[in-house]
Write an enzyme that holds these catalytic residues in place. Sequence first.
Site, PDB file in Angstrom:
ATOM      1  N   CYS A   1      -2.819  11.353   4.308  1.00 17.86           N
ATOM      2  CA  CYS A   1      -3.000  10.229   3.170  1.00 17.86           C
ATOM      3  C   CYS A   1      -3.115  11.018   1.520  1.00 17.86           C
ATOM      4  O   CYS A   1      -2.980  10.280   0.718  1.00 17.86           O
ATOM      5  CB  CYS A   1      -4.470   9.736   3.440  1.00 17.86           C
ATOM      6  SG  CYS A   1      -4.657   8.805   4.811  1.00 17.86           S
TER       7      CYS A   1
ATOM      8  N   HIS B   1      -3.586   1.629   7.779  1.00 19.12           N
ATOM      9  CA  HIS B   1      -1.960   1.873   7.360  1.00 19.12           C
ATOM     10  C   HIS B   1      -1.326   2.453   8.591  1.00 19.12           C
ATOM     11  O   HIS B   1      -1.803   3.234   9.587  1.00 19.12           O
ATOM     12  CB  HIS B   1      -2.102   3.040   6.458  1.00 19.12           C
ATOM     13  CG  HIS B   1      -2.715   2.618   5.039  1.00 19.12           C
ATOM     14  ND1 HIS B   1      -3.586   3.552   4.577  1.00 19.12           N
ATOM     15  CD2 HIS B   1      -2.587   1.543   4.384  1.00 19.12           C
ATOM     16  CE1 HIS B   1      -3.961   2.886   2.999  1.00 19.12           C
ATOM     17  NE2 HIS B   1      -3.585   1.764   3.206  1.00 19.12           N
TER      18      HIS B   1
ATOM     19  N   GLU C   1       0.695  -1.254  -0.042  1.00 15.08           N
ATOM     20  CA  GLU C   1       0.072  -0.006  -0.092  1.00 15.08           C
ATOM     21  C   GLU C   1       0.746   1.342   0.007  1.00 15.08           C
ATOM     22  O   GLU C   1       0.423   2.479   0.380  1.00 15.08           O
ATOM     23  CB  GLU C   1      -0.971   0.036   1.161  1.00 15.08           C
ATOM     24  CG  GLU C   1      -1.788  -1.166   1.060  1.00 15.08           C
ATOM     25  CD  GLU C   1      -3.512  -1.122   0.635  1.00 15.08           C
ATOM     26  OE1 GLU C   1      -3.655   0.206   0.916  1.00 15.08           O
ATOM     27  OE2 GLU C   1      -3.965  -1.894   0.303  1.00 15.08           O
TER      28      GLU C   1
HETATM   29  O1  SUG Z   1      -7.856   2.808   1.169  1.00 12.88           O
HETATM   30  N1  SUG Z   1     -10.574   4.858   1.772  1.00 12.88           N
HETATM   31  C1  SUG Z   1      -8.836   4.828   1.720  1.00 12.88           C
HETATM   32  C2  SUG Z   1      -8.217   5.901   2.508  1.00 12.88           C
HETATM   33  C3  SUG Z   1      -6.856   5.644   2.512  1.00 12.88           C
HETATM   34  C4  SUG Z   1      -6.232   6.523   3.461  1.00 12.88           C
HETATM   35  N2  SUG Z   1      -4.844   6.513   3.085  1.00 12.88           N
HETATM   36  C5  SUG Z   1      -3.798   6.410   3.976  1.00 12.88           C
HETATM   37  N3  SUG Z   1      -4.132   6.256   5.404  1.00 12.88           N
HETATM   38  N4  SUG Z   1      -2.565   6.746   3.552  1.00 12.88           N
HETATM   39  C6  SUG Z   1      -8.565   3.344   2.035  1.00 12.88           C
HETATM   40  O2  SUG Z   1      -8.924   2.847   2.906  1.00 12.88           O
HETATM   41  C7  SUG Z   1     -12.777   4.389   1.294  1.00 12.88           C
HETATM   42  C8  SUG Z   1     -13.575   4.593  -0.331  1.00 12.88           C
HETATM   43  C9  SUG Z   1     -14.965   4.427  -0.069  1.00 12.88           C
HETATM   44  O3  SUG Z   1     -15.347   3.574   1.152  1.00 12.88           O
HETATM   45  O4  SUG Z   1     -15.822   4.941  -0.721  1.00 12.88           O
HETATM   46  C10 SUG Z   1     -11.334   4.378   0.971  1.00 12.88           C
HETATM   47  O5  SUG Z   1     -10.735   3.532  -0.150  1.00 12.88           O
END
Ligand code: SUG
Length: 448
Positions: free
Chosen positions: A369, A250, A174
């Site tokens: 993020c 993460h 990731e």
């Molecule tokens: O991968 N949310 C993302 C958020 C990513 C956050 N990134 C970091 N922490 N670096 C994920 O979980 C939710 C999309 C939705 O439910 O519509 C989503 O993919």
Amino acid sequence: MSAREVNFDGLVGPTHNYGGLALGNVASEKNVHSPSNPKVAAKQGLQKMKAIHDLGVPQAVLPPQERPAVGVLRDLGFEGSDSEILRRVGTEAPDLLVSCSSASSMWAANAATVGPSADSTDGKVHFTPANLRTNFHRAIETTSTVRILRAIFPGQERFVHHDALPAVGLFSDEGAANHTRLCESYDEPGVQLFVYGVRAFDHSAPRPVRYPARQTFEASSAVSRFHRLPPSRVVFAQQHPSAIDAGAFHNDVVAVGNQNVFFVHERAFLEPERVERELRAKLEGTRLHWIEATRKEVTLEEAVASYLFNSQLVTLPSGKMALVVPLESQQSLRVWTFLQQMLAEQEMIDRVEVIDVRQSMKNGGGPACLRLRVVLTDTELARVNSSVFLDDRLFQALDAWIETHYRDRLTPDDLADPKLLDESRAALDELTQVLNLGSIYRFQGEGA
Ligand code: SUG
């Protein structure tokens, strides 16, 4: 040779919605199917970029991806015109339509892992795009991410673009959300911390029980090999399984580092003492400031709800640092009180900036993020596509672009609307011109 850290933020795409797609991401699960506001979301992201730029920290932009991803639906066997496909998927497989419509590429910390040239034995900047294989809506980002990174960091003399790791459980990756570089100054060799949730090959090792671990040790070590990092510059650490089970999917939800400062939650790592000791030893002459919040001060649940550690720790032109926190950290009395106390007790971070990215936060994406950090020397910087750097002119252009093309309300029912596809494509087509990216999207004939 001086070097700087540039934040590349993902612009929020026109289909931003709450799909409830990410298991283990508490906010995404909680806000499923609530109406979104793509226009406000994109403007909040742009305002954050402007705030970082105004602090004197270099800021750049990554374009959104093409969504709904009709090309992916075609790859999955749907046929006919674009609007026929949308209509059919909307009735026959609405969940698939939601997955193919997520604006999730905005969370650029997951786009890739980036290794600065000062650390690599070949003296080049290395990029490994993340395969994001845990969730389908994110796994479909990789192909376009590769195209976008190559368009922004061109040529082979200074930049090395690796292939993503095989998209299987063994190599779940990731990107930079599980990677932190610590150093004395950006231009000097540093130490890179690779954080993983699970050792895929070791079934007796501790692992989360409630939610999936999205990063494996096997993936992290492969990326460190790609990036030609000597073992003396690498530390591996397992995320505490209870952090993942509390919703820290993460590592950047429970830790943030910059230069010689590492701000962590007590429960971020399974073996915090060993990680701290190894980092200090490998950082040699550098004095590491390890700033820890105990569970008594901030519980894991409070860390996840407030995204305190998903803040950006940036070096200001003065040499001091600022912590850019989401509004939710200010709204929690206990977290805010802890922050004030922490500010008073140490000398490295001298201000806190509060940022409103609530539209993204409702999908579990905080300030950290939304950005991919790339350390670049002056020579490398000169080779980057200069149209993506944010200045007042680009800010105005992007603000007007969002105003023209984005809707102010979207629900999952709207995703099958062929007009939304047309609007999104018109927006992205115009954006590739503003950012001078050439044809990078499938609808523009690229990769069709
Ligand atoms: O991968 N949310 C993302 C958020 C990513 C956050 N990134 C970091 N922490 N670096 C994920 O979980 C939710 C999309 C939705 O439910 O519509 C989503 O993919």
